[in-house]
Write a protein that holds these residues in place. Structure first.
Motif, PDB file in Angstrom:
ATOM      1  N   GLY A  30      32.733  56.765  73.391  1.00  0.00           N
ATOM      2  CA  GLY A  30      31.469  57.350  72.959  1.00  0.00           C
ATOM      3  C   GLY A  30      31.087  58.601  73.711  1.00  0.00           C
ATOM      4  N   ARG A  31      31.773  58.883  74.809  1.00  0.00           N
ATOM      5  CA  ARG A  31      31.467  60.089  75.604  1.00  0.00           C
ATOM      6  C   ARG A  31      32.621  61.085  75.586  1.00  0.00           C
ATOM      7  NH1 ARG A  31      30.856  59.699  80.927  1.00  0.00           N
ATOM      8  NH2 ARG A  31      32.166  57.836  81.183  1.00  0.00           N
ATOM      9  N   PHE A  32      33.846  60.582  75.557  1.00  0.00           N
ATOM     10  CA  PHE A  32      35.026  61.438  75.573  1.00  0.00           C
ATOM     11  C   PHE A  32      35.666  61.448  74.193  1.00  0.00           C
ATOM     12  CE2 PHE A  32      36.311  61.009  80.365  1.00  0.00           C
ATOM     13  CZ  PHE A  32      35.006  61.336  80.734  1.00  0.00           C
ATOM     14  N   THR A  33      36.245  62.596  73.848  1.00  0.00           N
ATOM     15  CA  THR A  33      36.972  62.718  72.591  1.00  0.00           C
ATOM     16  C   THR A  33      38.300  63.403  72.855  1.00  0.00           C
ATOM     17  OG1 THR A  33      34.913  62.923  71.333  1.00  0.00           O
ATOM     18  CG2 THR A  33      36.950  63.607  70.243  1.00  0.00           C
ATOM     19  N   VAL A  34      39.375  62.779  72.403  1.00  0.00           N
ATOM     20  CA  VAL A  34      40.709  63.352  72.565  1.00  0.00           C
ATOM     21  C   VAL A  34      41.166  63.901  71.216  1.00  0.00           C
ATOM     22  CG1 VAL A  34      41.863  61.121  72.157  1.00  0.00           C
ATOM     23  CG2 VAL A  34      43.053  62.933  73.424  1.00  0.00           C
ATOM     24  N   SER A  35      41.874  65.020  71.261  1.00  0.00           N
ATOM     25  CA  SER A  35      42.368  65.630  70.026  1.00  0.00           C
ATOM     26  C   SER A  35      43.658  66.390  70.309  1.00  0.00           C
ATOM     27  CB  SER A  35      41.323  66.575  69.436  1.00  0.00           C
ATOM     28  OG  SER A  35      41.046  67.632  70.336  1.00  0.00           O
ATOM     29  N   ARG A  36      44.378  66.683  69.252  1.00  0.00           N
ATOM     30  CA  ARG A  36      45.588  67.510  69.346  1.00  0.00           C
ATOM     31  C   ARG A  36      45.475  68.621  68.321  1.00  0.00           C
ATOM     32  NH1 ARG A  36      50.744  63.420  70.103  1.00  0.00           N
ATOM     33  NH2 ARG A  36      51.923  65.358  70.438  1.00  0.00           N
ATOM     34  N   ASP A  37      46.050  69.774  68.638  1.00  0.00           N
ATOM     35  CA  ASP A  37      46.001  70.856  67.674  1.00  0.00           C
ATOM     36  C   ASP A  37      47.077  70.640  66.615  1.00  0.00           C
ATOM     37  OD1 ASP A  37      47.698  73.536  69.530  1.00  0.00           O
ATOM     38  OD2 ASP A  37      48.416  71.611  68.801  1.00  0.00           O
ATOM     39  N   SER A  38      47.074  71.516  65.616  1.00  0.00           N
ATOM     40  CA  SER A  38      47.964  71.331  64.468  1.00  0.00           C
ATOM     41  C   SER A  38      49.435  71.399  64.839  1.00  0.00           C
ATOM     42  CB  SER A  38      47.645  72.372  63.388  1.00  0.00           C
ATOM     43  OG  SER A  38      47.807  73.676  63.904  1.00  0.00           O
ATOM     44  N   THR A  39      49.754  72.084  65.925  1.00  0.00           N
ATOM     45  CA  THR A  39      51.159  72.165  66.352  1.00  0.00           C
ATOM     46  C   THR A  39      51.587  70.917  67.107  1.00  0.00           C
ATOM     47  OG1 THR A  39      50.728  73.157  68.516  1.00  0.00           O
ATOM     48  CG2 THR A  39      50.884  74.654  66.622  1.00  0.00           C
ATOM     49  N   LYS A  40      50.611  70.084  67.488  1.00  0.00           N
ATOM     50  CA  LYS A  40      50.863  68.867  68.275  1.00  0.00           C
ATOM     51  C   LYS A  40      51.242  69.166  69.714  1.00  0.00           C
ATOM     52  CE  LYS A  40      50.538  66.257  64.543  1.00  0.00           C
ATOM     53  NZ  LYS A  40      49.357  65.400  64.300  1.00  0.00           N
ATOM     54  N   ASN A  41      51.322  70.449  70.087  1.00  0.00           N
ATOM     55  CA  ASN A  41      51.768  70.792  71.433  1.00  0.00           C
ATOM     56  C   ASN A  41      50.631  70.899  72.440  1.00  0.00           C
ATOM     57  OD1 ASN A  41      54.505  70.934  70.841  1.00  0.00           O
ATOM     58  ND2 ASN A  41      54.346  73.034  70.111  1.00  0.00           N
ATOM     59  N   THR A  42      49.405  70.932  71.963  1.00  0.00           N
ATOM     60  CA  THR A  42      48.261  71.025  72.858  1.00  0.00           C
ATOM     61  C   THR A  42      47.313  69.868  72.591  1.00  0.00           C
ATOM     62  OG1 THR A  42      48.423  73.437  72.980  1.00  0.00           O
ATOM     63  CG2 THR A  42      46.333  72.446  73.631  1.00  0.00           C
ATOM     64  N   MET A  43      46.899  69.245  73.660  1.00  0.00           N
ATOM     65  CA  MET A  43      45.961  68.125  73.581  1.00  0.00           C
ATOM     66  C   MET A  43      44.710  68.501  74.357  1.00  0.00           C
ATOM     67  SD  MET A  43      46.507  64.181  74.897  1.00  0.00           S
ATOM     68  CE  MET A  43      46.887  64.689  76.563  1.00  0.00           C
ATOM     69  N   HIS A  44      43.586  68.086  73.845  1.00  0.00           N
ATOM     70  CA  HIS A  44      42.315  68.388  74.493  1.00  0.00           C
ATOM     71  C   HIS A  44      41.584  67.093  74.835  1.00  0.00           C
ATOM     72  CE1 HIS A  44      42.858  72.518  73.118  1.00  0.00           C
ATOM     73  NE2 HIS A  44      43.093  72.033  71.906  1.00  0.00           N
ATOM     74  N   LEU A  45      40.744  67.175  75.840  1.00  0.00           N
ATOM     75  CA  LEU A  45      39.847  66.077  76.175  1.00  0.00           C
ATOM     76  C   LEU A  45      38.457  66.662  76.351  1.00  0.00           C
ATOM     77  CD1 LEU A  45      39.613  63.023  76.794  1.00  0.00           C
ATOM     78  CD2 LEU A  45      39.827  63.635  79.217  1.00  0.00           C
ATOM     79  N   GLN A  46      37.596  66.384  75.412  1.00  0.00           N
ATOM     80  CA  GLN A  46      36.204  66.806  75.511  1.00  0.00           C
ATOM     81  C   GLN A  46      35.426  65.703  76.196  1.00  0.00           C
ATOM     82  OE1 GLN A  46      34.695  69.798  74.576  1.00  0.00           O
ATOM     83  NE2 GLN A  46      32.914  68.933  75.611  1.00  0.00           N
ATOM     84  N   MET A  47      34.839  66.032  77.332  1.00  0.00           N
ATOM     85  CA  MET A  47      34.116  65.045  78.132  1.00  0.00           C
ATOM     86  C   MET A  47      32.628  65.405  78.138  1.00  0.00           C
ATOM     87  SD  MET A  47      36.791  64.577  81.304  1.00  0.00           S
ATOM     88  CE  MET A  47      36.678  66.286  81.850  1.00  0.00           C
TER      89      MET A  47
END
Length: 126
Positions: A66-83
Motif C-alpha cells: 500500500g505504500r511501495f509500488t514496483v514496476s518495470r519499463d517496456s524493455t524489462k531492463n529497468t525496474m523502479h520502486l516508488q516509495m
C-alpha cells in the motif's frame, strides 16, 4: 552475466517519497523476475517488492504493501520502486536483484536471485 546498477538513494523525512531505479546491462534479460531487497545491520536481507516478467505478478512484503509500488519499463531492463509514506523503519540498504533466465516468478528467498546490485542507502528521518 547481468550487471545491475541502482540509482542513488538518499535521506528523506518521514512521510516523504523516494523513487529507486535499477538498470540491467550485459546479458539480455530473458523472462527473469526481479526484486527489491533491503537489509539493516544484523538482519537478513528481506524482499520488499518483486515483479515477474509479465508485470502482473508483483509481490510485496506486508510492511510496505500500500505504500511501495514496483514496476518495470517496456524493455524489462529497468525496474523502479516508488516509495511513498516512508517511515523511519524503512531505513536500510536497498538492493536490486534478478533471478536467472526463465525464472519469471517472484521468490521471497534471496538465495533464488542470481544477480545483485551494489546496494543503495535509504535513510528516513523522524
Amino acid at each position: 552475466q547481468v550487471q545491475l546498477v541502482e540509482s542513488e538513494g538518499g535521506l528523506v523525512q518521514a512521510g516523504g517519497s523516494l523513487r529507486l531505479s535499477c538498470t540491467a546491462s550485459g546479458q539480455t534479460l530473458t523472462r527473469n523476475a526481479m526484486g527489491w531487497f533491503r537489509q539493516t545491520p544484523g538482519k537478513e536481507r528481506e524482499l520488499v517488492a518483486g515483479i515477474g516478467w509479465s508485470d502482473i505478478t508483483a509481490s510485496y512484503s506486508e510492511s510496505v504493501k500500500g505504500r511501495f509500488t514496483v514496476s518495470r519499463d517496456s524493455t524489462k531492463n529497468t525496474m523502479h520502486l516508488q516509495m511513498n509514506s516512508l517511515k523511519p523503519e524503512d531505513t536500510a540498504v536497498y538492493y536490486c536483484a534478478a533471478r536467472s533466465s526463465y525464472n519469471d516468478f517472484v521468490s521471497y528467498s534471496s538465495g533464488q536471485y542470481s544477480y545483485w546490485g551494489q546496494g543503495t542507502q535509504v535513510t528516513v528521518s523522524s
